[in-house]
Design an enzyme around this catalytic site. Structure first.
Site, mmCIF file in Angstrom:
data_model
loop_
_atom_site.group_PDB
_atom_site.id
_atom_site.type_symbol
_atom_site.label_atom_id
_atom_site.label_comp_id
_atom_site.label_asym_id
_atom_site.label_seq_id
_atom_site.Cartn_x
_atom_site.Cartn_y
_atom_site.Cartn_z
ATOM 1 N NE ARG A 1 -0.717 11.889 5.048
ATOM 2 C CZ ARG A 1 -0.986 10.641 4.893
ATOM 3 N NH1 ARG A 1 -0.469 9.721 5.391
ATOM 4 N NH2 ARG A 1 -1.913 10.417 4.045
ATOM 5 C CD GLN B 1 -2.719 -1.869 4.032
ATOM 6 O OE1 GLN B 1 -3.460 -2.009 3.531
ATOM 7 N NE2 GLN B 1 -1.891 -0.820 4.426
ATOM 8 C CG ASP C 1 -2.110 1.149 1.177
ATOM 9 O OD1 ASP C 1 -2.131 1.456 -0.001
ATOM 10 O OD2 ASP C 1 -2.528 1.327 2.159
ATOM 11 C CG HIS D 1 -3.580 -0.383 8.686
ATOM 12 N ND1 HIS D 1 -4.503 0.497 8.298
ATOM 13 C CD2 HIS D 1 -2.670 -0.145 7.890
ATOM 14 C CE1 HIS D 1 -3.768 1.307 7.434
ATOM 15 N NE2 HIS D 1 -2.880 0.661 7.220
ATOM 16 C CG HIS E 1 -0.075 9.651 -1.048
ATOM 17 N ND1 HIS E 1 -0.582 10.655 -0.112
ATOM 18 C CD2 HIS E 1 -0.453 8.133 -0.767
ATOM 19 C CE1 HIS E 1 -1.352 9.887 0.542
ATOM 20 N NE2 HIS E 1 -1.216 8.646 0.406
ATOM 21 C CG ASP E 2 -4.693 8.370 -1.356
ATOM 22 O OD1 ASP E 2 -4.814 7.224 -2.010
ATOM 23 O OD2 ASP E 2 -4.788 8.185 -0.282
ATOM 24 C CD GLU F 1 -4.926 9.752 5.165
ATOM 25 O OE1 GLU F 1 -5.574 9.856 4.179
ATOM 26 O OE2 GLU F 1 -5.376 9.099 6.336
ATOM 27 C CG ASP G 1 -2.141 6.703 6.863
ATOM 28 O OD1 ASP G 1 -2.296 7.295 5.734
ATOM 29 O OD2 ASP G 1 -2.496 5.461 6.963
ATOM 30 N NE ARG H 1 -3.689 4.266 -4.524
ATOM 31 C CZ ARG H 1 -3.849 3.751 -3.078
ATOM 32 N NH1 ARG H 1 -4.290 4.638 -2.491
ATOM 33 N NH2 ARG H 1 -3.298 2.736 -2.854
#
Length: 639
Positions: free
Chosen positions: A278, A248, A137, A180, A391-392, A322, A280, A513
């Protein structure tokens, strides 16, 4: 402020008994200042177990404080004296994968001059910690929180880079995945080996009864390649909660031991020199039957408690949420109600990003103006990260009620945006890629660099370059002018397009992506000084925005951005009221000339105002209007 109980001071004294007296006093003052936030939050989540957990956390915080370097102690004091440092109008962020930007951490240090040329003060290096092998990921399946990816270097290299960045006035930002761990993480491996202590670090169900009940209200994050939210583990003889991927494993934050583990990781990374963490997937960390298991109240209590631990040991560290959620939920990550100003310091303004692309596609600011006005105010001690992309993928988070309020059908508008940015809509110059199409819901997200979404790949005539450069300038002018910390994604400053070979790298073939995560084109970057090229024009425009912004106190983040009523659907006005006077920003989101009434300038005391971007005085014409050229931008301040 209630002082911390004597037993907590005793715990701290035991750890700090060899420290200089003034350091012990400093720690005790911080403990008293932040203990109530810690206690309130932990009690809300863990009830009677909170007291024991607090003692453990104070020992951890005291240990981290004692081990913190003199340079970082000095930074703590500096940030304490200037708590709004990250709200300054001179802030500019840059985000990238270290390997795709430069190669490794040592090589990133060699690019500091490039970052300073752009004006960067905040560098977000995407996942650096050791992930699982194979699919991971993009690095968000962390196998070890205390090791840097072997191809990037070591923790010593990370410390050295953080120090070099500090010398250059750049704060290091990195990811901490809270929801996770990789299935290969030591906690998960111990659980598979039969250790009941670590089995309780995860959500494990003996059969499908409870998972099926949860699934009734859980959305699928990756319906294409990771349908469902639970994975069977033969070793555990049960079903493990896996929101994102089968490898995950969601961690169980109802377990106080899990909180203690992550608090220790926060302190460890802070002592490496990381200044912003950050958080996540923060929205997912607490689960509740009958909900979508996002944005639960306990999420904010957990964040408040983690923040309090950091404030006690290392107050230079900030938290960035995030949370890519609906606007009404998003503001809670910066603190509402009892959590006002006590949770994350920074959050992503996902709505602004979505509305930028919506305005450019529709050539209409009506929906954006309504949606942005509807977002509640956030604490003045916090700020947004504003960005044109990241980035997403881009998910079209268009609120149905916002769309209906301006006469649109939310679902149909989302479908239009997906068609437009994938190039399916007639006449669209965008060349994005559809990501994770869900046939059940009709959801289609979009991948693509800012330049590819703005028409760079579809150019057929020299005049097309003007439109591409104009759209990119406009998008970045909006994020620069909103306030907060504007962040540029690597390569957008030189108008890099989608990577045509994105699927050829191992592990990337199922995730488009990677098309908008190309390796930095340093040959293209050499054109940044050539105003006859698209990269040169885009870089110069961005650099000009950064310089102009840093000279405008109106753009300090504690000054709220307002969206006045529209005079023309093609022009988005943004007003910032500062003691020095107003700043009125006008953004023409269309490919045509559009007017703004002169009488409205007079209303704001801006007749004969100066455009901060061009330096020119702006007066209404004979028709009483100020005219903006296609994708034109004005930042108007009193003379």
């Amino acid at each position: 402020m209630r002082p911390a109980p004597p037993e907590l001071h005793a715990e701290a004294h035991h750890v700090l008994r060899d420290q200089p007296r003034h350091q012990v006093e400093l720690f005790e003052l911080r403990l008293d200042r932040w203990w109530q936030d810690l206690d309130d939050a932990l009690t809300a989540v863990y009830g009677p177990a909170a007291a024991d957990l607090e003692r453990r956390l104070v020992r951890m915080a005291a240990t981290a404080f004692a081990e913190r370097s003199p340079d970082l102690h000095r930074l703590d004091l500096q940030r304490t004296l200037d708590p709004g440092w990250f709200q300054d109008e001179s802030m500019l962020g840059y985000a990238c994968f270290a390997d795709r930007f430069a190669g490794d951490l040592t090589a990133v240090a060699g690019k500091i001059d490039y970052l300073r040329e752009l004006g960067v003060t905040y560098l977000h290096l995407m996942p650096l910690l050791q992930p699982r092998d194979g699919d991971n990921d993009g690095g968000y399946a962390v196998a070890d929180y205390r090791r840097v990816r072997t191809d990037l270097g070591t923790m010593d290299d990370l410390q050295a880079l953080a120090a070099e960045l500090r010398k250059a006035g750049i704060s290091l930002v990195m990811d901490l995945v809270l929801n996770h761990v990789a299935a290969e993480h030591a906690w998960a491996q111990a659980a598979r080996d039969g250790d009941p202590h670590y089995r309780d670090y995860f959500y494990v169900f003996p059969d499908r009864t409870e998972p099926d009940r949860y699934e009734q209200t859980l959305p699928e994050v990756f319906p294409d390649f990771a349908p469902g939210s639970f994975t069977h583990s033969p070793e555990l003889d049960g079903w493990v909660w896996t929101t994102f991927n089968s490898w995950q494993w969601d961690v169980n934050w109802t377990n106080p031991d899990v909180f203690a583990e992550y608090a220790d990781i926060v302190l460890f990374l802070a002592n490496q020199g990381v200044q912003v963490l950050r958080l996540d997937a923060i929205a997912f960390v607490f689960k509740r039957m009958g909900t979508n298991c996002q944005n639960q109240p306990e999420v904010h209590a957990i964040t408040q408690a983690l923040r309090a631990v950091a404030r006690i040991a290392c107050p230079a560290v900030l938290f960035k949420a995030e949370a890519i959620v609906a606007p009404q939920d998003l503001v809670h990550y910066l603190g509402q109600g009892a959590h006002h100003g006590k949770v994350s310091d920074i959050a992503y303004h996902n709505s602004l990003m979505v509305q930028i692309w919506s305005m450019l596609a529709a050539q209409d600011a009506t929906l954006a103006a309504h949606a942005l006005r509807a977002i509640p105010p956030v604490p003045a001690t916090t700020t947004w990260v504003t960005y044109a992309r990241c980035h997403d993928d881009i998910g079209w988070a268009i609120d149905a009620a916002d769309a209906a309020a301006v006469g649109l059908n939310g679902f149909e508008h989302q479908r239009f945006l997906s068609d437009y940015y994938s190039g399916l809509y007639p006449g669209s110059p965008a060349r994005g890629l559809v990501f994770q199409e869900n046939p059940d819901t009709g959801d289609r997200r979009i991948s693509g660099t800012a330049a590819s979404l703005s028409g760079l790949d579809a150019m057929t005539a020299p005049a097309d370059a003007d439109l591409v450069v104009g759209r990119l300038f406009l998008a970045h002018a909006i994020i620069m002018g909103w306030g907060g910390i504007p962040v540029v994604w690597m390569g957008d400053e030189i108008a890099m397009s989608n990577d045509p070979h994105w699927a050829e790298e191992p592990g990337h073939g199922d995730d488009n992506r990677w098309a908008h995560r190309p390796r930095m084109d340093w040959d293209r970057a050499q054109q940044r000084g050539d105003s006859s090229t698209v990269p040169g024009r885009v870089f110069a425009g961005l650099r000009h925005l950064v310089r102009t912004r840093s000279a405008l106190p109106h753009l300090q983040a504690s000054v709220a951005a307002e969206v006045p009523l529209l005079s023309d659907p093609g022009v988005l006005p943004v007003l910032r009221r500062h003691p020095l006077g107003p700043l009125l920003e006008l953004f023409n989101v269309t490919a045509d000339w559009r007017p703004f009434p002169g009488w409205r300038l007079a209303e704001y005391g801006l007749t004969g105002a100066r455009d901060a971007l061009s330096g020119e005085h702006i007066y209404p014409g004979s028709d009483g209007n100020v005219w903006l050229h296609p994708y034109g931008v004005l930042w108007l301040v009193p003379e």
